[in-house]
Design a protein around this motif. Structure first.
Motif: not given
Length: 194
Positions: A60-61, A93-96, A184-185
């Protein structure tokens, strides 16, 4: 199953009748093998589709775009992770996402995880975005780059009901320019032995 029709023995034709019977039986075995192979050829694509679309392993993201690619220091971003199974362990996990206007090697961040009892647990992270020579880490295309890092793993759904993210850039001033999005993932993990 296939029923083979074998002619009855006639006087003087014992050898021929036996050969005919053996040929008919061999043909029946060949047909059965072909039919079995055809069933497997039809079953394999169906099995592949069922396994490829396993909903348990789909992450899920959630991604939030920042207006004008500016992230103000006093602005928090809040995420609500979605979980498929309340008893499974997950990795968050966090994405930036950033572009070339972001001129710093790292980004200090505070990540607050709220459990289901409304208790916040803070982590301070130093996200490394570029190496010592200024080469961006992570993935990207042209001028847009993305860095991914683990925030919590393994985590149960009741341990992270909400996620709040703050940028804590000290010397960078009040706002950061060049941060396009933060997300977030949430990925389910394989079974963890206890």
């Amino acid at each position: 199953s296939v029923v083979a029709i074998v002619p009855r023995n006639r006087a003087g034709q014992n050898g021929e009748a036996r050969d005919d019977r053996q040929a008919t039986m061999a043909q029946a075995r060949k047909y059965r093998r072909t039919a079995t192979s055809s069933r497997w050829l039809l079953a394999l694509p169906l099995l592949w589709v069922v396994l490829a679309c396993d909903p348990v392993r789909i992450p899920h993201s959630q991604v939030l775009d920042l207006p004008a690619s500016v992230w103000r220091r006093n602005t928090s971003l809040t995420f609500t992770p979605q979980y498929r199974d309340s008893a499974s362990h997950y990795e968050i996990r966090m994405t930036l996402g950033h572009d070339s206007r972001f001129a710093y090697r790292n980004l200090p961040m505070a990540v607050d995880l709220m459990d289901c009892d409304s208790v916040w647990h803070r982590q301070v992270l130093n996200v490394v975005i570029a190496d010592g020579l200024g080469n961006y880490r992570g993935a990207g295309f042209a001028a847009v780059h993305q860095v991914t890092f683990i925030v919590a793993s393994p985590v149960l759904p009741h341990q992270a009901c909400k996620l709040r993210v703050w940028q804590m850039a000290g010397e960078q001033g009040d706002s950061l320019v060049g941060i396009n999005n933060v997300g977030i993932v949430v990925t389910p993990l394989e079974k963890i032995e206890k």
